[in-house]
Design an enzyme around this catalytic site. Structure first.
Site, PDB file in Angstrom:
ATOM      1  N   TRP A 104      36.786  -2.509   4.477  1.00 25.34           N
ATOM      2  CA  TRP A 104      37.959  -2.556   5.361  1.00 25.34           C
ATOM      3  C   TRP A 104      39.187  -3.039   4.621  1.00 25.34           C
ATOM      4  O   TRP A 104      40.298  -2.572   4.883  1.00 25.34           O
ATOM      5  CB  TRP A 104      37.674  -3.401   6.599  1.00 25.34           C
ATOM      6  CG  TRP A 104      36.616  -2.777   7.451  1.00 25.34           C
ATOM      7  CD1 TRP A 104      35.369  -3.258   7.708  1.00 25.34           C
ATOM      8  CD2 TRP A 104      36.692  -1.509   8.126  1.00 25.34           C
ATOM      9  NE1 TRP A 104      34.678  -2.377   8.498  1.00 25.34           N
ATOM     10  CE2 TRP A 104      35.451  -1.301   8.774  1.00 25.34           C
ATOM     11  CE3 TRP A 104      37.680  -0.533   8.248  1.00 25.34           C
ATOM     12  CZ2 TRP A 104      35.165  -0.164   9.528  1.00 25.34           C
ATOM     13  CZ3 TRP A 104      37.409   0.612   8.998  1.00 25.34           C
ATOM     14  CH2 TRP A 104      36.171   0.783   9.626  1.00 25.34           C
TER      15      TRP A 104
ATOM     16  N   ASP B 230      43.033  -9.984   8.426  1.00 30.73           N
ATOM     17  CA  ASP B 230      42.280  -9.093   9.317  1.00 30.73           C
ATOM     18  C   ASP B 230      41.068  -9.881   9.818  1.00 30.73           C
ATOM     19  O   ASP B 230      40.119 -10.111   9.071  1.00 30.73           O
ATOM     20  CB  ASP B 230      41.835  -7.837   8.542  1.00 30.73           C
ATOM     21  CG  ASP B 230      40.989  -6.889   9.398  1.00 30.73           C
ATOM     22  OD1 ASP B 230      40.691  -7.220  10.566  1.00 30.73           O
ATOM     23  OD2 ASP B 230      40.626  -5.804   8.894  1.00 30.73           O
TER      24      ASP B 230
ATOM     25  N   LYS C 236      34.723  -6.668  19.169  1.00 32.77           N
ATOM     26  CA  LYS C 236      33.549  -7.395  18.682  1.00 32.77           C
ATOM     27  C   LYS C 236      33.398  -8.708  19.444  1.00 32.77           C
ATOM     28  O   LYS C 236      32.420  -8.886  20.166  1.00 32.77           O
ATOM     29  CB  LYS C 236      33.620  -7.607  17.180  1.00 32.77           C
ATOM     30  CG  LYS C 236      33.651  -6.245  16.439  1.00 32.77           C
ATOM     31  CD  LYS C 236      34.071  -6.377  15.031  1.00 32.77           C
ATOM     32  CE  LYS C 236      34.628  -5.105  14.420  1.00 32.77           C
ATOM     33  NZ  LYS C 236      33.708  -3.976  14.352  1.00 32.77           N
TER      34      LYS C 236
END
Ligand code: PMP
Length: 365
Positions: A102, A176, A200
């Site tokens: 990511w 992030d 999540k």
């Protein structure tokens, strides 16, 4: 009704109480004669939900008044672009630390906007593929003194690594937190910008939380389309355009559950206990289960491990499924087993998995 043990990496398990409340309120929201899904985002019913969600994020994460909280759309992927669009001035560069797939994506997307520098990477070659097994030490970071910001990924969902603490940087730190937001207390006052897709730890997919220092909002670039300016959304309390109202509502229900549980200190203790049990189960059978991550870099959200062969891993996933344990297959780019232990995953699900791991290993001995 049967509910399985859900170890999905995201979207993932939600607290039962949050879903039950949504079910109970679905047809008639607080006596209004319609569903929250049918309310205008400009009406008082929805605005109350919106403000409660923002208020819960602020209080649970102890977000100081120096920072704005935005509820945006487009996922973390949009932030990969929107961050440099807003914060990277002409002639400046931004520092990126690569710790997984990511952060690679964030780095590559930022290149489409401006000049970026690689401040560190822990990627190593493994049979022609880049893999990441650890978080860098602070003294490995080669930061540019004039960087616009420093970007890191706090938890690496694919590789199962997590920053235990964040570096102190001269430039604003941009993090992030898609896969570990609200899993533990963090000192927001030290961070320039936090972003995370909700799917999540916070709720369903559809909302992206951005927590940003007001100075960054004010000093951001003005020469970009209005919809992408953080200032647009900060000014309008994230009601500039129609927000994903149902996702915001469901996040409210999830955050009420977090609060009832005792907030982020209690959540962190619960996550620690869950992952201590799981890592102990892996480490107790070193000939059969192997976690490829360095000790100090192990994640408390995504626990990855391997079995002796990929065929055994497939068998493990299939046998677990028969026992109502789902979502255990590693990301398609890395393989292996991945157990996501997000906030809503109950300790009893971990206990069931650990018992299964023991049984499976013994059956193959
Ligand atoms: N960053 C991290 C750390 C992630 O785990 C994910 C999704 N798994 C993303 C970014 C991408 O998020 P989205 O699909 O919401 O754009």
């Amino acid at each position: 009704m049967k509910r399985v043990h859900n170890f999905n990496a995201g979207p993932s398990a939600l607290p039962l109480s949050a879903l039950e409340l949504a079910r109970d309120e679905l047809l008639d929201f607080e006596g209004s004669g319609m569903s929250i899904l049918e309310h205008s985002h400009r009406g008082k019913e929805y605005e109350k939900v919106h403000d409660e969600t923002l208020g819960l994020i602020r209080s649970l994460m102890a977000v100081p008044e120096t920072h704005d909280i935005l509820l945006l759309q487009g996922g973390a992927h949009q932030q990969f672009a929107q961050i440099p669009m807003n914060l990277l001035m002409p002639g400046q560069s931004a520092d990126y630390v690569l710790t997984g797939g990511w952060s690679e994506r964030a780095y590559e997307e930022a290149k489409n906007v401006g000049t970026v520098r690689l401040a560190a990477t822990t990627g190593v070659d493994h049979g022609g593929k880049t893999v990441y097994r650890r978080i860098p030490r602070f003294d490995e970071l080669q930061l540019h003194p004039e960087a616009a910001y420093v970007h890191i990924t706090s938890n690496n969902t694919l590789f199962g690594t997590q920053w235990a603490a964040f570096p102190e940087t001269k430039a604003p730190l941009v993090i992030d937190m898609s896969s570990d937001i609200m899993s533990r207390p963090v000192d927001v006052s030290k961070i320039g910008l936090i972003y995370a897709g909700a799917q999540k730890n916070v709720g369903p997919s559809g909302i992206t939380i951005v927590i940003i220092h007001k100075d960054l909002v004010q000093n951001a670039r003005k020469d970009i389309p209005k919809i992408f300016r953080y200032s647009t959304h900060a000014k309008e309390r994230s009601l500039y355009n129609t927000p994903p109202t149902f996702a915001v509502y469901l996040a409210r229900n999830v955050l009420r559950w977090v609060k009832e549980l005792g907030g982020l200190t209690a959540i962190e203790a619960r996550n620690r206990q869950k992952t201590d049990v799981l890592y102990a189960a892996i480490d107790s059978r070193p000939d059969f289960y192997k976690c490829p991550v360095e000790q100090g870099s192990r994640s408390r959200m995504n626990i990855v491990f391997n079995l002796p062969t990929p065929a055994l891993e497939d068998e493990f996933v299939a046998a677990a499924k028969k026992k109502d344990m789902v979502g255990l297959k590693g990301h398609r780019s890395v393989g292996g087993i991945r157990v996501s232990t997000y906030n809503a995953v109950e300790p009893s699900s971990i206990d069931a998995l650990v018992a299964f791991m023991d049984e499976f290993a013994r059956s193959k001995a």
